[in-house]
Design a protein around this motif. Structure first.
Motif, mmCIF file in Angstrom:
data_model
loop_
_atom_site.group_PDB
_atom_site.id
_atom_site.type_symbol
_atom_site.label_atom_id
_atom_site.label_comp_id
_atom_site.label_asym_id
_atom_site.label_seq_id
_atom_site.Cartn_x
_atom_site.Cartn_y
_atom_site.Cartn_z
ATOM 1 N N SER A 168 -16.002 7.824 9.101
ATOM 2 C CA SER A 168 -15.051 7.183 8.186
ATOM 3 C C SER A 168 -14.027 6.323 8.929
ATOM 4 C CB SER A 168 -14.393 8.199 7.254
ATOM 5 O OG SER A 168 -13.556 9.032 8.001
ATOM 6 N N GLY A 169 -13.657 6.725 10.149
ATOM 7 C CA GLY A 169 -12.720 5.929 10.943
ATOM 8 C C GLY A 169 -13.333 4.593 11.312
ATOM 9 N N LEU A 170 -14.614 4.673 11.669
ATOM 10 C CA LEU A 170 -15.370 3.483 12.052
ATOM 11 C C LEU A 170 -15.476 2.490 10.889
ATOM 12 C CD1 LEU A 170 -16.940 3.078 14.698
ATOM 13 C CD2 LEU A 170 -18.965 3.991 13.554
ATOM 14 N N LEU A 171 -15.572 3.050 9.690
ATOM 15 C CA LEU A 171 -15.802 2.201 8.513
ATOM 16 C C LEU A 171 -14.511 1.763 7.833
ATOM 17 C CD1 LEU A 171 -18.918 3.972 6.969
ATOM 18 C CD2 LEU A 171 -18.827 2.025 8.524
ATOM 19 N N LYS A 172 -13.379 2.267 8.358
ATOM 20 C CA LYS A 172 -12.104 1.944 7.720
ATOM 21 C C LYS A 172 -11.852 0.430 7.636
ATOM 22 C CE LYS A 172 -7.364 3.372 7.532
ATOM 23 N NZ LYS A 172 -6.232 3.917 8.237
ATOM 24 N N PRO A 173 -12.141 -0.339 8.715
ATOM 25 C CA PRO A 173 -11.920 -1.787 8.596
ATOM 26 C C PRO A 173 -12.741 -2.432 7.474
ATOM 27 C CG PRO A 173 -12.229 -1.171 10.888
ATOM 28 C CD PRO A 173 -12.536 0.055 10.077
ATOM 29 N N VAL A 174 -13.950 -1.918 7.236
ATOM 30 C CA VAL A 174 -14.753 -2.489 6.145
ATOM 31 C C VAL A 174 -14.095 -2.139 4.803
ATOM 32 C CG1 VAL A 174 -17.049 -2.735 5.127
ATOM 33 C CG2 VAL A 174 -16.850 -2.161 7.543
ATOM 34 N N ALA A 175 -13.635 -0.882 4.689
ATOM 35 C CA ALA A 175 -12.942 -0.479 3.452
ATOM 36 C C ALA A 175 -11.683 -1.328 3.253
ATOM 37 C CB ALA A 175 -12.595 1.006 3.513
ATOM 38 N N GLN A 176 -10.999 -1.625 4.358
ATOM 39 C CA GLN A 176 -9.782 -2.443 4.248
ATOM 40 C C GLN A 176 -10.107 -3.888 3.862
ATOM 41 O OE1 GLN A 176 -8.127 -1.286 8.078
ATOM 42 N NE2 GLN A 176 -6.449 -0.240 7.012
ATOM 43 N N LYS A 177 -11.241 -4.353 4.355
ATOM 44 C CA LYS A 177 -11.684 -5.705 3.974
ATOM 45 C C LYS A 177 -11.962 -5.735 2.456
ATOM 46 C CE LYS A 177 -13.810 -9.698 4.046
ATOM 47 N NZ LYS A 177 -13.218 -10.944 4.042
ATOM 48 N N ILE A 178 -12.598 -4.677 1.967
ATOM 49 C CA ILE A 178 -12.878 -4.591 0.523
ATOM 50 C C ILE A 178 -11.547 -4.565 -0.251
ATOM 51 C CG2 ILE A 178 -13.846 -3.077 -1.287
ATOM 52 C CD1 ILE A 178 -16.090 -2.426 0.851
ATOM 53 N N ALA A 179 -10.581 -3.816 0.288
ATOM 54 C CA ALA A 179 -9.256 -3.766 -0.350
ATOM 55 C C ALA A 179 -8.646 -5.174 -0.394
ATOM 56 C CB ALA A 179 -8.341 -2.810 0.413
ATOM 57 N N SER A 180 -8.840 -5.940 0.694
ATOM 58 C CA SER A 180 -8.228 -7.277 0.715
ATOM 59 C C SER A 180 -8.917 -8.215 -0.283
ATOM 60 C CB SER A 180 -8.235 -7.864 2.133
ATOM 61 O OG SER A 180 -9.533 -8.269 2.475
ATOM 62 N N ILE A 181 -10.210 -8.005 -0.498
ATOM 63 C CA ILE A 181 -10.926 -8.808 -1.513
ATOM 64 C C ILE A 181 -10.356 -8.496 -2.903
ATOM 65 C CG2 ILE A 181 -13.162 -9.071 -2.702
ATOM 66 C CD1 ILE A 181 -14.506 -8.648 0.052
ATOM 67 N N ILE A 182 -10.152 -7.200 -3.146
ATOM 68 C CA ILE A 182 -9.601 -6.803 -4.460
ATOM 69 C C ILE A 182 -8.213 -7.425 -4.622
ATOM 70 C CG2 ILE A 182 -8.906 -4.858 -5.926
ATOM 71 C CD1 ILE A 182 -10.914 -3.107 -4.302
ATOM 72 N N LYS A 183 -7.405 -7.309 -3.555
ATOM 73 C CA LYS A 183 -6.023 -7.813 -3.598
ATOM 74 C C LYS A 183 -5.997 -9.300 -3.986
ATOM 75 C CE LYS A 183 -1.798 -7.928 -1.004
ATOM 76 N NZ LYS A 183 -1.206 -8.074 0.287
ATOM 77 N N LYS A 184 -6.858 -10.063 -3.310
ATOM 78 C CA LYS A 184 -6.890 -11.508 -3.543
ATOM 79 C C LYS A 184 -7.174 -11.836 -5.014
ATOM 80 C CE LYS A 184 -10.275 -14.815 -2.377
ATOM 81 N NZ LYS A 184 -11.411 -15.064 -1.497
ATOM 82 N N HIS A 185 -8.095 -11.078 -5.598
ATOM 83 C CA HIS A 185 -8.506 -11.431 -6.957
ATOM 84 C C HIS A 185 -7.594 -10.888 -8.047
ATOM 85 C CE1 HIS A 185 -12.041 -13.694 -5.978
ATOM 86 N NE2 HIS A 185 -12.280 -12.826 -5.012
ATOM 87 N N ILE A 186 -6.787 -9.873 -7.713
ATOM 88 C CA ILE A 186 -5.943 -9.310 -8.782
ATOM 89 C C ILE A 186 -4.508 -9.836 -8.721
ATOM 90 C CG2 ILE A 186 -7.333 -7.216 -8.996
ATOM 91 C CD1 ILE A 186 -5.180 -5.697 -7.454
ATOM 92 N N GLU A 187 -4.228 -10.664 -7.703
ATOM 93 C CA GLU A 187 -2.865 -11.120 -7.453
ATOM 94 C C GLU A 187 -2.130 -11.618 -8.698
ATOM 95 O OE1 GLU A 187 -2.330 -12.380 -2.880
ATOM 96 O OE2 GLU A 187 -3.089 -13.925 -4.232
ATOM 97 N N LYS A 188 -2.853 -12.416 -9.496
ATOM 98 C CA LYS A 188 -2.199 -13.055 -10.654
ATOM 99 C C LYS A 188 -2.017 -12.098 -11.832
ATOM 100 C CE LYS A 188 -5.113 -16.509 -10.889
ATOM 101 N NZ LYS A 188 -5.907 -17.451 -11.567
ATOM 102 N N TYR A 189 -2.579 -10.893 -11.702
ATOM 103 C CA TYR A 189 -2.571 -9.977 -12.849
ATOM 104 C C TYR A 189 -1.712 -8.759 -12.536
ATOM 105 C CZ TYR A 189 -6.587 -12.835 -14.076
ATOM 106 O OH TYR A 189 -7.410 -13.892 -14.356
ATOM 107 N N ASN A 190 -1.292 -8.126 -13.593
ATOM 108 C CA ASN A 190 -0.512 -6.911 -13.417
ATOM 109 C C ASN A 190 -1.461 -5.716 -13.560
ATOM 110 O OD1 ASN A 190 1.519 -5.111 -13.270
ATOM 111 N ND2 ASN A 190 2.251 -5.447 -15.364
ATOM 112 N N ILE A 191 -1.986 -5.258 -12.415
ATOM 113 C CA ILE A 191 -3.041 -4.232 -12.444
ATOM 114 C C ILE A 191 -2.450 -2.875 -12.071
ATOM 115 C CG2 ILE A 191 -5.203 -3.468 -11.337
ATOM 116 C CD1 ILE A 191 -5.653 -5.956 -12.999
ATOM 117 N N ASP A 192 -2.716 -1.865 -12.918
ATOM 118 C CA ASP A 192 -2.203 -0.546 -12.537
ATOM 119 C C ASP A 192 -3.308 0.488 -12.314
ATOM 120 O OD1 ASP A 192 -2.898 -0.226 -15.090
ATOM 121 O OD2 ASP A 192 -0.877 0.129 -15.871
ATOM 122 N N GLY A 193 -4.563 0.047 -12.277
ATOM 123 C CA GLY A 193 -5.639 0.993 -11.983
ATOM 124 C C GLY A 193 -6.867 0.288 -11.444
#
Ligand SMILES: Nc1ncnc2c1ncn2[C@@H]1O[C@H](COP(=O)(O)OP(=O)(O)OP(=O)(O)O)[C@@H](O)[C@H]1O
Ligand SMILES: [Mg+2]
Length: 283
Positions: free
Chosen positions: A204-229
């Motif tokens: 899981s430590g090894l894969l954390k950067p990939v998970a963080q990359k996925i988080a950054s993809i989500i972040k980019k696309h939800i920026e304009k919206y008020n997302i709570d879940g």
């Protein structure tokens, strides 16, 4: 609050139907979904009440992010899976729905559809993957994130309606490549380690950067919206603690259901209804 009571019930029923198929009472009204994924090809069959009765799947690398790489290979697998199910439930599968990653071109969609039709189905609907997933989850507000083999797809939902969809590279294949590179082993060996519950903590430590990359993809696309879940589906959501990494990075509550890898295929089957707007897909 736990959001996935209904979807966990239906995915568990599908897991059970994979092993113990149920002969349908009404053989003329089945809902069939064909998921041509980057990592898995899955067929899901629901009865007239949209309850899972049968299914089959195979690990295959014949389609990549909605693009058919190996037409004959894909055709062969879909034919085999179709026949396997038909033999088990004693009737022919006729109509099917298929899914595409958001943003797939009309030509690539036609190609996918040709595979499924070449295998003997009539394709009566084409849906995008995160939309299919939400047919099972029924999220009213938030973002559904389908983390598959090749890509991460998102659907932003407001008051039960999808207001935006997106799809970007990064998924389980990248995780497997990271493991293979780190341990200097083959892709196949790395895939086994990745899916082994005993080993997931170690990697899981090894894969954390990939998970963080996925988080950054989500972040980019939800920026304009008020997302709570954030609601995760797709095979890569099975990774231990991926929801925690995403929640920590984005500071938004992140949830995952049981059997996240079967949510989208079941949702595709739920959409096996004649599409009134089929022209946009060129058929
Ligand atoms: N238990 C597990 N732990 C970790 N990863 C898993 C597990 N089960 C499946 N996966 C990974 O999930 C991915 C497949 O997920 P899924 O079936 O949702 O993708 P797909 O639909 O084939 O791909 P895509 O949607 O990107 O075209 C693969 O990379 C696979 O290794
Ligand atoms: Mg998928």
């Amino acid at each position: 609050m736990y959001f996935f009571k209904d979807s966990d019930k239906i995915t568990s029923e599908f897991v059970s139907a994979l092993k113990n198929p149920i002969i349908p009472k009404n053989k003329e009204q089945l809902f069939v979904g064909v998921d041509l994924g980057t990592a898995y090809i899955v067929i899901c069959v629901l009865d007239e009440n949209k309850k899972p009765i049968a299914g089959a799947y195979r690990f295959a690398q014949v389609v990549k992010d909605g693009l058919v790489l190996d037409y004959l290979g894909a055709l062969k697998i879909v034919k085999q899976l179709k026949k396997e199910i038909e033999d088990k439930i004693g009737c022919e599968l006729k109509n099917a729905a298929v899914a595409i990653p958001p943003g797939t071109t009309i030509n690539d969609t036609r190609y996918l559809k040709n595979v499924v039709e070449g295998a003997g189905f009539e394709v009566i609907n084409v849906v995008d993957e995160p939309t299919a997933a939400n047919a099972v989850l029924g999220i009213k507000n938030g973002v559904v994130v389908d983390i598959g083999g090749g890509t991460t797809g998102l659907a932003i939902i407001k008051d039960g309606k999808i207001v935006s969809v997106a799809d970007e590279p990064t998924g389980g294949t990248q995780c497997t490549l990271v493991i293979a590179g780190n341990y200097r082993i083959s892709f196949e060996e790395a895939e086994i380690i990745k899916q082994d519950p005993q080993k997931q903590e170690e990697v899981s430590g090894l894969l954390k950067p990939v998970a963080q990359k996925i988080a950054s993809i989500i972040k980019k696309h939800i920026e304009k919206y008020n997302i709570d879940g954030i609601y995760l589906v797709g095979g890569t959501s099975c990774l231990l603690n991926i929801e925690k990494v995403i929640e920590k990075d984005l500071k938004i509550k992140t949830y995952k259901p049981r059997n996240p890898h079967f949510v989208t295929p079941i949702g595709i089957a739920m959409n096996c209804i004649q599409d009134k707007n089929s022209d946009q897909y060129g058929y």
